[in-house]
Motif scaffolding. Structure first.
Motif, PDB file in Angstrom:
ATOM      1  N   UNK A   1      16.495  12.740   4.064  1.00 32.75           N
ATOM      2  CA  UNK A   1      17.299  12.245   2.957  1.00 32.75           C
ATOM      3  C   UNK A   1      16.425  11.811   1.826  1.00 32.75           C
ATOM      4  N   UNK A   2      15.029  12.034   1.942  1.00 33.81           N
ATOM      5  CA  UNK A   2      13.974  11.608   1.188  1.00 33.81           C
ATOM      6  C   UNK A   2      14.470  12.209  -0.314  1.00 33.81           C
ATOM      7  N   UNK A   3      14.008  11.543  -1.327  1.00 32.86           N
ATOM      8  CA  UNK A   3      14.168  12.141  -2.768  1.00 32.86           C
ATOM      9  C   UNK A   3      12.856  11.644  -3.321  1.00 32.86           C
ATOM     10  N   UNK A   4      12.157  12.593  -3.877  1.00 33.65           N
ATOM     11  CA  UNK A   4      10.964  12.636  -4.254  1.00 33.65           C
ATOM     12  C   UNK A   4      10.876  11.619  -5.371  1.00 33.65           C
ATOM     13  N   UNK A   5      11.854  11.342  -6.223  1.00 33.65           N
ATOM     14  CA  UNK A   5      11.893  10.553  -7.477  1.00 33.65           C
ATOM     15  C   UNK A   5      12.163   9.304  -7.445  1.00 33.65           C
ATOM     16  N   UNK A   6      12.364   8.740  -6.077  1.00 30.93           N
ATOM     17  CA  UNK A   6      13.028   7.379  -5.714  1.00 30.93           C
ATOM     18  C   UNK A   6      11.383   6.845  -5.271  1.00 30.93           C
ATOM     19  N   UNK A   7      11.643   5.793  -5.161  1.00 25.54           N
ATOM     20  CA  UNK A   7      10.443   4.862  -4.463  1.00 25.54           C
ATOM     21  C   UNK A   7      10.395   4.949  -3.089  1.00 25.54           C
ATOM     22  N   UNK A   8       9.320   4.724  -2.423  1.00 26.96           N
ATOM     23  CA  UNK A   8       9.143   4.624  -1.078  1.00 26.96           C
ATOM     24  C   UNK A   8      10.248   3.618  -0.341  1.00 26.96           C
TER      25      UNK A   8
ATOM     26  N   UNK B   1      18.068  -3.111   5.433  1.00 26.84           N
ATOM     27  CA  UNK B   1      17.350  -3.922   4.323  1.00 26.84           C
ATOM     28  C   UNK B   1      16.798  -5.060   5.145  1.00 26.84           C
ATOM     29  N   UNK B   2      17.433  -5.610   6.369  1.00 26.75           N
ATOM     30  CA  UNK B   2      16.579  -6.627   7.197  1.00 26.75           C
ATOM     31  C   UNK B   2      15.229  -6.001   7.793  1.00 26.75           C
ATOM     32  N   UNK B   3      15.215  -4.576   8.047  1.00 22.22           N
ATOM     33  CA  UNK B   3      14.058  -4.106   8.668  1.00 22.22           C
ATOM     34  C   UNK B   3      12.895  -3.565   7.981  1.00 22.22           C
ATOM     35  N   UNK B   4      13.408  -3.734   6.429  1.00 22.93           N
ATOM     36  CA  UNK B   4      12.500  -2.924   5.497  1.00 22.93           C
ATOM     37  C   UNK B   4      11.091  -3.427   5.645  1.00 22.93           C
ATOM     38  N   UNK B   5      10.659  -5.057   5.828  1.00 24.50           N
ATOM     39  CA  UNK B   5       9.472  -5.245   6.121  1.00 24.50           C
ATOM     40  C   UNK B   5       8.752  -4.693   7.126  1.00 24.50           C
ATOM     41  N   UNK B   6       9.521  -4.568   8.244  1.00 25.66           N
ATOM     42  CA  UNK B   6       8.990  -4.069   9.485  1.00 25.66           C
ATOM     43  C   UNK B   6       8.694  -2.670   9.313  1.00 25.66           C
ATOM     44  N   UNK B   7       9.413  -1.975   8.562  1.00 23.68           N
ATOM     45  CA  UNK B   7       9.314  -0.437   8.233  1.00 23.68           C
ATOM     46  C   UNK B   7       7.825  -0.189   7.443  1.00 23.68           C
ATOM     47  N   UNK B   8       7.807  -1.086   6.252  1.00 22.63           N
ATOM     48  CA  UNK B   8       6.827  -0.669   5.739  1.00 22.63           C
ATOM     49  C   UNK B   8       5.498  -1.101   6.180  1.00 22.63           C
TER      50      UNK B   8
ATOM     51  N   UNK C   1       2.201  -1.152   2.347  1.00 18.21           N
ATOM     52  CA  UNK C   1       2.552  -1.982   1.361  1.00 18.21           C
ATOM     53  C   UNK C   1       2.293  -2.029  -0.094  1.00 18.21           C
ATOM     54  N   UNK C   2       1.170  -1.474  -0.340  1.00 16.35           N
ATOM     55  CA  UNK C   2       0.543  -1.420  -1.488  1.00 16.35           C
ATOM     56  C   UNK C   2       1.271  -0.140  -2.502  1.00 16.35           C
ATOM     57  N   UNK C   3       1.863   0.850  -1.817  1.00 12.46           N
ATOM     58  CA  UNK C   3       2.267   1.906  -2.477  1.00 12.46           C
ATOM     59  C   UNK C   3       3.927   2.033  -2.461  1.00 12.46           C
ATOM     60  N   UNK C   4       4.584   1.139  -1.501  1.00 13.14           N
ATOM     61  CA  UNK C   4       5.974   1.213  -1.261  1.00 13.14           C
ATOM     62  C   UNK C   4       6.992   1.394  -2.289  1.00 13.14           C
ATOM     63  N   UNK C   5       6.675   0.702  -3.719  1.00 16.53           N
ATOM     64  CA  UNK C   5       7.450   0.747  -4.818  1.00 16.53           C
ATOM     65  C   UNK C   5       6.723   1.868  -5.679  1.00 16.53           C
TER      66      UNK C   5
ATOM     67  N   UNK D   1       4.517  10.537  -5.474  1.00 17.37           N
ATOM     68  CA  UNK D   1       3.009  10.286  -5.474  1.00 17.37           C
ATOM     69  C   UNK D   1       2.523  10.406  -4.366  1.00 17.37           C
ATOM     70  N   UNK D   2       3.177  10.231  -3.271  1.00 19.49           N
ATOM     71  CA  UNK D   2       2.641  10.190  -2.008  1.00 19.49           C
ATOM     72  C   UNK D   2       2.047  11.434  -1.372  1.00 19.49           C
ATOM     73  N   UNK D   3       1.149  11.313  -0.586  1.00 23.31           N
ATOM     74  CA  UNK D   3       0.613  12.426  -0.001  1.00 23.31           C
ATOM     75  C   UNK D   3       1.463  12.809   1.405  1.00 23.31           C
ATOM     76  N   UNK D   4       1.310  13.930   1.963  1.00 28.57           N
ATOM     77  CA  UNK D   4       2.255  14.232   3.009  1.00 28.57           C
ATOM     78  C   UNK D   4       2.198  13.279   4.202  1.00 28.57           C
TER      79      UNK D   4
END
Length: 241
Positions: free
Chosen positions: A86-93, A112-119, A125-129, A134-137
């Protein structure tokens, strides 16, 4: 009390394929497949290309509906481990992680509660928003793996160990996945690697053109599979000669 988390009874699935504009044919992907998955076990699934392994996982996940047979589910949550679902290239990480987690079967509040662990696991952490485009593969793959890894499921369906990111992150990802498999998690694990199946799985199902050719202890079933592969290679060499 039944210790089976999942029971398959004579599952059959046919695909409708087009041969020409007016003609169609049917291919049988699964043919009277029956077995049980016990709670807490890791059940391996082996077979050559086109044997029905990935199709089986999609049936168990509810993506495909069988033409015949019955699946008895004694677990609440079955998850097919899938990268970048379901990844959408226009949305943030961050937004993609949330969307992917929900599509994998998680409740929004749990994701939502697991987002910090996922990131943190994805080391983004620096690119998640930033927008995903803009992400590499490798960054996208790390995020997808981290989402899938952190989601909870009663039954986890895995199609191969996932190689993601650079070598260092691959080692980290594989270690985390092995810990998940070696826990009390119930797992169905599809792989081409007989060594990995022998190491991780308590029982093995051998699929061949949609038919269960063997089910039992890894040593016995893997040896039968090796012999069949050697016989197939021998017939191929004779045909080429």
């Amino acid at each position: 009390m039944n210790d089976a988390a999942l029971t398959l009874e004579n599952i059959t699935l046919d695909y409708r394929t087009r041969e020409s504009f007016f003609r169609h044919s049917h291919r049988r992907a699964l043919d009277n497949v029956s077995f049980e998955v016990l709670r807490g076990e890791t059940l391996g699934v082996i077979g050559g290309n086109g044997s029905g392994k990935s199709t089986l996982l999609r049936v168990l996940a509810g993506i495909y509906s069988p033409n015949a047979g019955q699946i008895v589910r004694r677990c609440d949550n079955i998850m097919l481990l899938s990268l970048q679902l379901g990844f959408d290239p226009e949305l943030s990480g961050r937004d993609n992680a949330l969307l992917s987690g929900v599509l994998l079967g998680g409740r929004r509040v749990d994701v939502v509660n697991k987002l910090d662990e996922i990131i943190a696991f994805a080391e983004l952490e620096e690119q998640i928003d930033d927008p995903l485009k803009t992400y590499s593969s490798g960054m996208r793959a790390r995020l997808g793996f981290s989402v899938a890894l952190k989601m909870e499921a009663d039954l986890l369906l895995i199609d191969e160990v996932l190689g993601v990111g650079d070598v260092r992150f691959q080692e980290k990802a594989q270690k985390a996945m092995l810990e998940r498999i070696n826990s009390e998690q119930t797992v169905i694990y599809v792989s081409h690697s007989m060594n990995t199946v022998a190491q991780l799985c308590g029982r093995v199902v051998w699929l061949d053109h949609g038919i269960v050719r063997g089910l039992g202890e890894p040593g016995e079933i893997l040896e039968q599979y090796r012999i069949a592969q050697q016989e197939d290679q021998g017939r191929l060499h004779v045909w080429k000669a």
